[in-house]
Design a protein around this motif. Sequence first.
Motif, PDB file in Angstrom:
ATOM      1  N   LYS A 231       0.838  -1.189   0.000  1.00  0.00           N
ATOM      2  CA  LYS A 231       0.000   0.000   0.000  1.00  0.00           C
ATOM      3  C   LYS A 231       0.882   1.251   0.000  1.00  0.00           C
ATOM      4  O   LYS A 231       1.830   1.349   0.757  1.00  0.00           O
ATOM      5  N   TYR A 232       0.538   2.174  -0.869  1.00  0.00           N
ATOM      6  CA  TYR A 232       1.179   3.484  -0.917  1.00  0.00           C
ATOM      7  C   TYR A 232       2.690   3.382  -1.104  1.00  0.00           C
ATOM      8  O   TYR A 232       3.455   4.143  -0.518  1.00  0.00           O
ATOM      9  N   LEU A 248      -2.319  -4.670  -4.785  1.00  0.00           N
ATOM     10  CA  LEU A 248      -1.657  -3.372  -4.850  1.00  0.00           C
ATOM     11  C   LEU A 248      -2.678  -2.254  -4.652  1.00  0.00           C
ATOM     12  O   LEU A 248      -3.740  -2.247  -5.282  1.00  0.00           O
ATOM     13  N   THR A 249      -2.333  -1.313  -3.769  1.00  0.00           N
ATOM     14  CA  THR A 249      -3.196  -0.160  -3.522  1.00  0.00           C
ATOM     15  C   THR A 249      -2.354   1.112  -3.553  1.00  0.00           C
ATOM     16  O   THR A 249      -1.411   1.247  -2.776  1.00  0.00           O
ATOM     17  N   ASN A 250      -2.686   2.017  -4.462  1.00  0.00           N
ATOM     18  CA  ASN A 250      -1.985   3.302  -4.553  1.00  0.00           C
ATOM     19  C   ASN A 250      -0.476   3.130  -4.593  1.00  0.00           C
ATOM     20  O   ASN A 250       0.260   3.720  -3.803  1.00  0.00           O
ATOM     21  N   GLY A 251      -0.022   2.339  -5.523  1.00  0.00           N
ATOM     22  CA  GLY A 251       1.411   2.130  -5.641  1.00  0.00           C
ATOM     23  C   GLY A 251       1.780   1.639  -7.020  1.00  0.00           C
ATOM     24  O   GLY A 251       0.986   1.693  -7.969  1.00  0.00           O
ATOM     25  N   GLY A 252       2.994   1.154  -7.154  1.00  0.00           N
ATOM     26  CA  GLY A 252       3.489   0.664  -8.425  1.00  0.00           C
ATOM     27  C   GLY A 252       4.101  -0.719  -8.289  1.00  0.00           C
ATOM     28  O   GLY A 252       4.640  -1.075  -7.235  1.00  0.00           O
ATOM     29  N   THR A 264      -4.311  -7.915  -8.257  1.00  0.00           N
ATOM     30  CA  THR A 264      -5.495  -7.100  -8.010  1.00  0.00           C
ATOM     31  C   THR A 264      -4.993  -5.720  -7.615  1.00  0.00           C
ATOM     32  O   THR A 264      -4.296  -5.568  -6.615  1.00  0.00           O
ATOM     33  N   SER A 265      -5.355  -4.713  -8.403  1.00  0.00           N
ATOM     34  CA  SER A 265      -4.776  -3.389  -8.208  1.00  0.00           C
ATOM     35  C   SER A 265      -5.864  -2.319  -8.215  1.00  0.00           C
ATOM     36  O   SER A 265      -6.757  -2.331  -9.067  1.00  0.00           O
ATOM     37  N   ILE A 270       1.182  -0.994 -13.206  1.00  0.00           N
ATOM     38  CA  ILE A 270       1.878  -2.264 -13.346  1.00  0.00           C
ATOM     39  C   ILE A 270       2.714  -2.220 -14.611  1.00  0.00           C
ATOM     40  O   ILE A 270       2.191  -1.940 -15.702  1.00  0.00           O
ATOM     41  N   TYR A 271       3.995  -2.528 -14.458  1.00  0.00           N
ATOM     42  CA  TYR A 271       4.914  -2.550 -15.584  1.00  0.00           C
ATOM     43  C   TYR A 271       5.609  -3.912 -15.601  1.00  0.00           C
ATOM     44  O   TYR A 271       6.127  -4.361 -14.573  1.00  0.00           O
TER      45      TYR A 271
END
Length: 438
Positions: A231-232, A248-252, A264-265, A270-271
């Motif tokens: 997160k973050y 994933l929450t508020n991130g990369g 799950t984002s 996502i790269y």
Amino acid sequence: MKRNSICAKCALLVLLFFNTALHAQDKHKDTTSNKQPPPENGKKHKTAVINSRVQQVQATKHKKDISFKPGKSAMVSQRKGDLPRKTIPSLTDVHSKEVVTEFPCNANATIILENVMRQVNILTSGNNKVKLVTTVYYQGDPALTDKEWLNKLEISISGNANNVVVTSGNFQNPGSKANTQLNVTKSKPDTVFNSIAIFDSLGNRLNRKSSVNRNIVLYVPAGVKLDIESKYADVILENNIGEVKVRLTNGGLTMMDVNKLTVTSVYGNIYAANLGQAEVTLTNGRLKAKNISILNLNSKNSTIDLDKINELKMISQADQFEIEEAKSISGRKNYGDLRLTTLNGSLDLAGVNADMRIRSISPSVSLIKMDNQYADLRLPVGTLKNYVVAFEGTGGNVYAPFEKFVTTEGSFKSSVGNTNDKPTVFQLKCNNCSVDFK
């Protein structure tokens, strides 16, 4: 004699009435003598009344404050106040120290990472252990051990040889895998966002932000499975991994090659380099990858940017697609648009208000099937020698370089070339659409 007596009485009554009126007038003058005379214009009078009311309100509001006195100077001094302010420690002469901890595990163990607000770089190694490296910043000489520093940083490694739990930051999720396994429930959140914490000479956190991003480097065996919740913050996989699950929450999330990926984002980016089989649920985010073998995508309000994909199955809502090359695309797409440079296999999509533009259709394409409405479709047939078109729809426009044989109002069929030699088949149903075959 009687008449004179009556007249005398009448005169006495008149004299009493006159004296009483004079006395009342003098009393009224006495009661009003302390009042200010009325102003010469109404505007000054209105201002005086407002100031009087303001002072009354201020006096009522501050009646508990014995030091309060109405007036501008008193208001200013009250606003500035004489309360003591917290002294902010100086951040000069800050030192740093590398903190390391290790945990043994099996070569094919599952590594559970629960991370909040710290960038995590994950690298693979040939050792059967999890190694965590981070940096602590402090003033003076706290003389704490690495274990004590990790505790202050809210970083820990625990579990067993098959399941290793790495916790970074106060995750505050009683139902998380790490807390369920370890029976841990934390209470106070980490308050330093995307920056390092500076500790004083006693090891107390100063809660100061810095331009240096705090991060963790995590070394894991090459054959492990990763189960990540972040997160973050950003998570970076710097080497190839066999299997990865991410929430994933508020991130990369940045990856190299992953054979099996589940993501799950929400508000995440996502790269990826090359993905084998991927299950992606994406909301208000971005997915960018070079090469994907199979992608099952459930997305909403997101951007999808792919260089090459073999098979794409989608449920899409208001997404923007940019795909260089695709072999097979199927599913449902509502709103948004899809731009495809080259189609090599087949396309089967249904939806509403979804614009689709294909720049080049390869002769190897067997089927293009669409069920849409209120959309713009671009399906150029210039590179095709053999194809069949069956179109149904009303209320739109169709631009074509071939002859149309109308079957019903708004519907037609057409065939070009040798239809016995594996032609490309167009099965289109689109009401209120603009379709361009040129």
